[in-house]
Write a protein that holds these residues in place. Structure first.
Motif, mmCIF file in Angstrom:
data_model
loop_
_atom_site.group_PDB
_atom_site.id
_atom_site.type_symbol
_atom_site.label_atom_id
_atom_site.label_comp_id
_atom_site.label_asym_id
_atom_site.label_seq_id
_atom_site.Cartn_x
_atom_site.Cartn_y
_atom_site.Cartn_z
ATOM 1 N N LEU A 161 1.548 -1.271 -4.624
ATOM 2 C CA LEU A 161 0.961 -0.016 -5.072
ATOM 3 C C LEU A 161 1.958 1.128 -4.991
ATOM 4 O O LEU A 161 1.751 2.176 -5.611
ATOM 5 C CB LEU A 161 -0.289 0.305 -4.252
ATOM 6 C CG LEU A 161 -1.435 -0.706 -4.374
ATOM 7 C CD1 LEU A 161 -2.658 -0.237 -3.582
ATOM 8 C CD2 LEU A 161 -1.818 -0.956 -5.830
ATOM 9 N N GLU A 162 3.031 0.958 -4.225
ATOM 10 C CA GLU A 162 4.151 1.900 -4.238
ATOM 11 C C GLU A 162 5.448 1.114 -4.369
ATOM 12 O O GLU A 162 5.665 0.140 -3.637
ATOM 13 C CB GLU A 162 4.189 2.747 -2.966
ATOM 14 C CG GLU A 162 3.068 3.771 -2.888
ATOM 15 C CD GLU A 162 3.270 4.795 -1.775
ATOM 16 O OE1 GLU A 162 2.467 5.730 -1.713
ATOM 17 O OE2 GLU A 162 4.226 4.659 -0.971
ATOM 18 N N SER A 163 6.294 1.542 -5.280
ATOM 19 C CA SER A 163 7.568 0.855 -5.475
ATOM 20 C C SER A 163 8.527 1.767 -6.231
ATOM 21 O O SER A 163 8.118 2.695 -6.922
ATOM 22 C CB SER A 163 7.382 -0.454 -6.255
ATOM 23 O OG SER A 163 6.795 -0.209 -7.522
ATOM 24 N N GLY A 164 9.802 1.471 -6.081
ATOM 25 C CA GLY A 164 10.804 2.243 -6.798
ATOM 26 C C GLY A 164 12.138 1.519 -6.792
ATOM 27 O O GLY A 164 12.427 0.727 -5.891
ATOM 28 N N VAL A 165 12.931 1.791 -7.803
ATOM 29 C CA VAL A 165 14.282 1.232 -7.896
ATOM 30 C C VAL A 165 15.196 2.312 -8.460
ATOM 31 O O VAL A 165 14.788 3.107 -9.305
ATOM 32 C CB VAL A 165 14.299 -0.042 -8.768
ATOM 33 C CG1 VAL A 165 13.772 0.236 -10.161
ATOM 34 C CG2 VAL A 165 15.694 -0.655 -8.839
ATOM 35 N N ALA A 166 16.421 2.364 -7.957
ATOM 36 C CA ALA A 166 17.368 3.389 -8.393
ATOM 37 C C ALA A 166 18.759 2.787 -8.509
ATOM 38 O O ALA A 166 19.097 1.819 -7.819
ATOM 39 C CB ALA A 166 17.398 4.549 -7.403
ATOM 40 N N GLU B 98 0.829 -1.205 0.000
ATOM 41 C CA GLU B 98 0.000 0.000 0.000
ATOM 42 C C GLU B 98 0.864 1.257 0.000
ATOM 43 O O GLU B 98 0.976 1.932 -1.013
ATOM 44 C CB GLU B 98 -0.969 -0.017 1.184
ATOM 45 C CG GLU B 98 -2.022 -1.134 1.075
ATOM 46 C CD GLU B 98 -3.035 -1.082 2.188
ATOM 47 O OE1 GLU B 98 -2.945 -0.171 3.049
ATOM 48 O OE2 GLU B 98 -3.930 -1.958 2.207
ATOM 49 N N SER B 99 1.476 1.572 1.129
ATOM 50 C CA SER B 99 2.270 2.800 1.242
ATOM 51 C C SER B 99 3.618 2.497 1.865
ATOM 52 O O SER B 99 3.687 1.819 2.892
ATOM 53 C CB SER B 99 1.517 3.829 2.089
ATOM 54 O OG SER B 99 2.244 5.024 2.210
ATOM 55 N N CYS B 100 4.688 2.977 1.249
ATOM 56 C CA CYS B 100 6.035 2.762 1.770
ATOM 57 C C CYS B 100 6.219 3.547 3.070
ATOM 58 O O CYS B 100 6.054 4.763 3.093
ATOM 59 C CB CYS B 100 7.080 3.204 0.754
ATOM 60 S SG CYS B 100 7.168 2.179 -0.739
ATOM 61 N N ASP B 101 6.552 2.834 4.121
ATOM 62 C CA ASP B 101 6.820 3.473 5.405
ATOM 63 C C ASP B 101 8.324 3.642 5.587
ATOM 64 O O ASP B 101 9.127 3.108 4.826
ATOM 65 C CB ASP B 101 6.259 2.620 6.544
ATOM 66 C CG ASP B 101 4.742 2.488 6.474
ATOM 67 O OD1 ASP B 101 4.086 3.480 6.100
ATOM 68 O OD2 ASP B 101 4.225 1.395 6.774
ATOM 69 N N ILE C 5 0.682 4.308 -7.069
ATOM 70 C CA ILE C 5 -0.692 4.272 -7.582
ATOM 71 C C ILE C 5 -1.706 3.951 -6.484
ATOM 72 O O ILE C 5 -2.832 3.515 -6.775
ATOM 73 C CB ILE C 5 -0.827 3.266 -8.738
ATOM 74 C CG1 ILE C 5 -0.523 1.841 -8.279
ATOM 75 C CG2 ILE C 5 0.079 3.657 -9.890
ATOM 76 C CD1 ILE C 5 -0.838 0.780 -9.333
ATOM 77 N N ASN C 6 -1.323 4.191 -5.228
ATOM 78 C CA ASN C 6 -2.216 3.893 -4.116
ATOM 79 C C ASN C 6 -3.242 5.011 -3.942
ATOM 80 O O ASN C 6 -3.125 5.871 -3.079
ATOM 81 C CB ASN C 6 -1.412 3.711 -2.826
ATOM 82 C CG ASN C 6 -2.279 3.274 -1.656
ATOM 83 O OD1 ASN C 6 -3.346 2.713 -1.847
ATOM 84 N ND2 ASN C 6 -1.809 3.521 -0.442
#
Length: 209
Positions: A156-161, A12-15, A141-142
């Protein structure tokens, strides 16, 4: 050469994005979108605060876009903040505001091919600039009722760097393409590189331009 990497994801949401430390000024911190919070967290995890940035997202700023469409549907005024935050370069722009970064920002959005194109664009930037470049892909997209249309990702939340440095050395890592079922396909190519280099130092990959 891949100098640094980081990723984050949540159903859902990155804490625990450590916003208070990374963005000490409350007024700026309050303005950050979810994508911007993910962006500054990943950049910090990669130890990158100045230089060229290539950012990718297939869906962009979903909450701001939903707020604008909702206002239009309700025949209400559009929020200036939502309008300001609706563009695809919102996240890297907040990163640059935070760090006073005046280097070039390029934003890529090409559906499922987004992170593959970010890798190519980032490689070109690294070669042209002759120095380290930050690459980030994220999706946030949450938003309410997203389950009615979401069929592509559990997160619903994700990222890569990752950060790229140009080098004349031969590649020493083979990147294998695979499906990353929990993530949006727009992140898969970057995740392939992440998995190939995870736990290794001095990783050098070949990117076709």
């Amino acid at each position: 050469m891949i100098r640094a990497m980081a990723k984050v994801a949540a159903n859902e949401s990155c804490d625990n994005l450590d916003e208070k430390r990374i963005v000490p000024k409350m007024m700026l911190r309050r303005r950050l979108t979810r994508s911007a919070r993910i962006m500054v967290y990943l950049a910090d995890a990669c130890g990158f605060s100045e230089g060229s940035v290539v950012y990718g997202s297939a869906y962009g700023e979903m909450q701001a876009t939903a707020d604008i469409v909702g206002a239009i549907d309700a025949n209400e005024p559009i929020s200036p903040t939502a309008f300001q935050n609706s563009v695809y370069n919102t996240a890297p722009s907040y990163f640059s505001l935070l760090h006073g970064n005046k280097e070039e920002i390029l934003t890529v959005s090409s559906g499922d091919d987004t992170s593959a194109n970010v890798l190519q664009t980032g490689a070109l930037q690294a070669v042209i600039k002759g120095k380290e470049v930050l690459l980030v892909c994220s999706e946030a997209i949450n938003i309410p009722n997203i389950d009615e249309v979401n069929t592509c990702t559990d997160y619903l939340e994700s990222g890569v760097a990752l950060t790229l440095l140009p080098t004349e050395q031969e590649a020493n890592i083979e990147v294998v393409k695979k499906a990353h079922a929990d993530y949006a396909p727009s992140l898969w190519a970057m995740l392939d590189v992440f998995d190939a280099c995870d736990g290794k130092n001095g990783c050098i990959v070949t990117l076709e331009l």
